[in-house]
Design a protein around this motif. Sequence first.
Motif, PDB file in Angstrom:
ATOM      1  N   SER A  26       8.033   8.312   1.932  1.00  0.00           N
ATOM      2  CA  SER A  26       6.905   8.856   1.166  1.00  0.00           C
ATOM      3  C   SER A  26       6.567   7.873   0.057  1.00  0.00           C
ATOM      4  O   SER A  26       7.382   7.027  -0.307  1.00  0.00           O
ATOM      5  CB  SER A  26       7.257  10.227   0.587  1.00  0.00           C
ATOM      6  OG  SER A  26       8.381  10.115  -0.246  1.00  0.00           O
ATOM      7  N   CYS A  27       5.363   7.988  -0.478  1.00  0.00           N
ATOM      8  CA  CYS A  27       4.922   7.020  -1.490  1.00  0.00           C
ATOM      9  C   CYS A  27       5.751   7.179  -2.765  1.00  0.00           C
ATOM     10  O   CYS A  27       5.784   8.271  -3.348  1.00  0.00           O
ATOM     11  CB  CYS A  27       3.443   7.222  -1.794  1.00  0.00           C
ATOM     12  SG  CYS A  27       2.885   6.188  -3.165  1.00  0.00           S
ATOM     13  N   PRO A  28       6.407   6.127  -3.230  1.00  0.00           N
ATOM     14  CA  PRO A  28       7.222   6.247  -4.441  1.00  0.00           C
ATOM     15  C   PRO A  28       6.383   6.480  -5.696  1.00  0.00           C
ATOM     16  O   PRO A  28       6.904   6.947  -6.695  1.00  0.00           O
ATOM     17  CB  PRO A  28       7.929   4.885  -4.530  1.00  0.00           C
ATOM     18  CG  PRO A  28       7.703   4.207  -3.225  1.00  0.00           C
ATOM     19  CD  PRO A  28       6.447   4.784  -2.650  1.00  0.00           C
ATOM     20  N   ALA A  29       5.074   6.180  -5.633  1.00  0.00           N
ATOM     21  CA  ALA A  29       4.225   6.354  -6.823  1.00  0.00           C
ATOM     22  C   ALA A  29       3.608   7.752  -6.863  1.00  0.00           C
ATOM     23  O   ALA A  29       3.835   8.511  -7.791  1.00  0.00           O
ATOM     24  CB  ALA A  29       3.142   5.284  -6.864  1.00  0.00           C
ATOM     25  N   CYS A  30       2.834   8.122  -5.825  1.00  0.00           N
ATOM     26  CA  CYS A  30       2.132   9.413  -5.865  1.00  0.00           C
ATOM     27  C   CYS A  30       2.850  10.503  -5.076  1.00  0.00           C
ATOM     28  O   CYS A  30       2.420  11.652  -5.077  1.00  0.00           O
ATOM     29  CB  CYS A  30       0.694   9.256  -5.368  1.00  0.00           C
ATOM     30  SG  CYS A  30       0.537   9.107  -3.573  1.00  0.00           S
ATOM     31  N   ALA A  31       3.942  10.156  -4.373  1.00  0.00           N
ATOM     32  CA  ALA A  31       4.792  11.099  -3.618  1.00  0.00           C
ATOM     33  C   ALA A  31       4.149  11.607  -2.332  1.00  0.00           C
ATOM     34  O   ALA A  31       4.719  12.484  -1.665  1.00  0.00           O
ATOM     35  CB  ALA A  31       5.250  12.267  -4.496  1.00  0.00           C
ATOM     36  N   GLN A  53       1.988   0.349   2.598  1.00  0.00           N
ATOM     37  CA  GLN A  53       1.034   0.748   1.567  1.00  0.00           C
ATOM     38  C   GLN A  53       0.658   2.212   1.734  1.00  0.00           C
ATOM     39  O   GLN A  53       0.516   2.715   2.846  1.00  0.00           O
ATOM     40  CB  GLN A  53      -0.230  -0.115   1.642  1.00  0.00           C
ATOM     41  CG  GLN A  53      -1.194   0.182   0.488  1.00  0.00           C
ATOM     42  CD  GLN A  53      -2.329  -0.812   0.400  1.00  0.00           C
ATOM     43  OE1 GLN A  53      -2.826  -1.282   1.415  1.00  0.00           O
ATOM     44  NE2 GLN A  53      -2.736  -1.139  -0.823  1.00  0.00           N
ATOM     45  N   CYS A  54       0.482   2.873   0.587  1.00  0.00           N
ATOM     46  CA  CYS A  54       0.009   4.260   0.556  1.00  0.00           C
ATOM     47  C   CYS A  54      -1.515   4.232   0.519  1.00  0.00           C
ATOM     48  O   CYS A  54      -2.099   3.595  -0.359  1.00  0.00           O
ATOM     49  CB  CYS A  54       0.561   4.953  -0.681  1.00  0.00           C
ATOM     50  SG  CYS A  54      -0.157   6.568  -0.990  1.00  0.00           S
ATOM     51  N   THR A  55      -2.148   4.932   1.449  1.00  0.00           N
ATOM     52  CA  THR A  55      -3.614   4.917   1.462  1.00  0.00           C
ATOM     53  C   THR A  55      -4.198   5.860   0.402  1.00  0.00           C
ATOM     54  O   THR A  55      -5.381   5.783   0.094  1.00  0.00           O
ATOM     55  CB  THR A  55      -4.170   5.300   2.853  1.00  0.00           C
ATOM     56  OG1 THR A  55      -3.588   6.538   3.242  1.00  0.00           O
ATOM     57  CG2 THR A  55      -3.852   4.246   3.886  1.00  0.00           C
ATOM     58  N   SER A  56      -3.380   6.743  -0.178  1.00  0.00           N
ATOM     59  CA  SER A  56      -3.885   7.638  -1.238  1.00  0.00           C
ATOM     60  C   SER A  56      -4.037   6.901  -2.562  1.00  0.00           C
ATOM     61  O   SER A  56      -5.087   6.966  -3.197  1.00  0.00           O
ATOM     62  CB  SER A  56      -2.933   8.814  -1.458  1.00  0.00           C
ATOM     63  OG  SER A  56      -2.791   9.553  -0.294  1.00  0.00           O
ATOM     64  N   CYS A  57      -2.981   6.207  -3.009  1.00  0.00           N
ATOM     65  CA  CYS A  57      -3.027   5.607  -4.355  1.00  0.00           C
ATOM     66  C   CYS A  57      -2.993   4.087  -4.302  1.00  0.00           C
ATOM     67  O   CYS A  57      -2.960   3.441  -5.349  1.00  0.00           O
ATOM     68  CB  CYS A  57      -1.886   6.150  -5.212  1.00  0.00           C
ATOM     69  SG  CYS A  57      -0.267   5.502  -4.803  1.00  0.00           S
ATOM     70  N   SER A  58      -2.940   3.495  -3.100  1.00  0.00           N
ATOM     71  CA  SER A  58      -2.961   2.049  -2.841  1.00  0.00           C
ATOM     72  C   SER A  58      -1.663   1.339  -3.234  1.00  0.00           C
ATOM     73  O   SER A  58      -1.593   0.120  -3.236  1.00  0.00           O
ATOM     74  CB  SER A  58      -4.182   1.357  -3.475  1.00  0.00           C
ATOM     75  OG  SER A  58      -3.959   1.052  -4.830  1.00  0.00           O
ATOM     76  N   HIS A  59      -0.613   2.112  -3.518  1.00  0.00           N
ATOM     77  CA  HIS A  59       0.678   1.507  -3.878  1.00  0.00           C
ATOM     78  C   HIS A  59       1.252   0.717  -2.695  1.00  0.00           C
ATOM     79  O   HIS A  59       1.265   1.206  -1.566  1.00  0.00           O
ATOM     80  CB  HIS A  59       1.662   2.614  -4.275  1.00  0.00           C
ATOM     81  CG  HIS A  59       2.894   2.115  -4.945  1.00  0.00           C
ATOM     82  ND1 HIS A  59       2.852   1.372  -6.092  1.00  0.00           N
ATOM     83  CD2 HIS A  59       4.210   2.249  -4.641  1.00  0.00           C
ATOM     84  CE1 HIS A  59       4.080   1.077  -6.477  1.00  0.00           C
ATOM     85  NE2 HIS A  59       4.941   1.586  -5.606  1.00  0.00           N
ATOM     86  N   VAL A  60       1.720  -0.499  -2.971  1.00  0.00           N
ATOM     87  CA  VAL A  60       2.398  -1.305  -1.958  1.00  0.00           C
ATOM     88  C   VAL A  60       3.881  -1.315  -2.313  1.00  0.00           C
ATOM     89  O   VAL A  60       4.237  -1.507  -3.480  1.00  0.00           O
ATOM     90  CB  VAL A  60       1.829  -2.740  -1.911  1.00  0.00           C
ATOM     91  CG1 VAL A  60       2.616  -3.603  -0.932  1.00  0.00           C
ATOM     92  CG2 VAL A  60       0.349  -2.714  -1.526  1.00  0.00           C
TER      93      VAL A  60
END
Length: 407
Positions: A30-35, A58-65
């Motif tokens: 899961s995205c470590p930034a937005c979960a 990469q998370c497509t919700s918050c763009s975190h790589v």
Amino acid sequence: MNVNILEARLRGFHRDPIYLDPDEIEKVDSCPACASREGQRVLAVARGLKDQALQLGQCTSCSHVYLQSRPTAEWFDKYYSEDWDTGSTSQNQVKVASRARRMMRRNRFITKAVRAQRVLRHDMPAILHPSPARLMQMISGLGEVKGDEFPYGWKLLDIGCGYGGSLLFLHEFGLDTWGTEANAHRAAVARSLGLNVIHTIGDDFSPVQSAAPFDLVYSSHVFEHLADLDRMMEAIDPLVSPDGFVYLEVPHGPVTEDIIIRTHIPVHCHLFSASSLSALLRRYGYHPVRVLVDTNLHLVARRSEEPIGIHDVSVPAGSERIVHGLFDAIGEPDTLKIAYEQHHIEVRRSIDDSLVYKRNFPYGVYPVGVQGRDEFLIEIEAKNDREPWPIYFQHPTYQAPIWMKYG
Ligand SMILES: [Zn+2]
């Protein structure tokens, strides 16, 4: 698309390749930034003939790589506390620290501002991380919430304070400064400067709990190294005063990072954008009030139960921004040499050394030749130019290697 790594010549900070045991590798789903668990896509995989090592996604919700497959948090804890900086390869930091102490005694009658600037600019460049000017820019004005523009007398905690450069500066400006540092050598140098610095392992901040609450918790170039961001945010939370501030500085992913380096050297588990760092802070009740984006990303957020501050911090990070030359080299029939030196990147044809791609960095980098050059000898097999993702970095070894800095 496949990129065959024929040879890796890392001449910078790095030593021999490391091959991880299977129980030293952890997957992140899961995205470590937005979960978010949805929309997590794979950007690049470093794989050998049998096993893979690092995977970047990469998370497509918050763009975190971030590294979706990486060494475990325990592996990193041991690395940063024991191996990262033993002081053996750096210049004699203790000598630098004692010179700084002598200089500060000599300059007792000079104004605090001039003294701090002099310490930082001329006498201790090697132990400094952030720019004092930038630090001042980001915290000036925060004190207005308590009636004084500059946060004089505020209690500040610097997480991962390194050799104490920022703490020394802020202490000179009248803040009540505290620091934590995972590396024993660095913590000792900072303490020798007379600073309140506590050697902590990982995110165990219990030794500083008695000094809490802090008006401002600051951390520069730490969060990108953390395997588990939630563990750190949960550890920080009890230390921040109810209406306190958090100021984080990290490399700005879309400008400073590179896909080959990050899938082989896992010192950065996270490539933050303003969007993803904001997403992380908001989940813990911190609202962005000040953002500065260039080669680094600076974000100040204030704890509040009500939504405050800047509501939309959308500086998203397109994954193409970290590819640097690989897509330009699609279709090249011969072996290519891709060289990294700080943020300078060049792709050349091995056959005649002619240039395929060169990255012109906007500003603010070290001179070329300071740290040595990392080179990868590669061949690109692109079957479909329109959909190059994910990129597979294929190694001729059993497992793909990783590299870390030791010394
Ligand atoms: Zn996300």
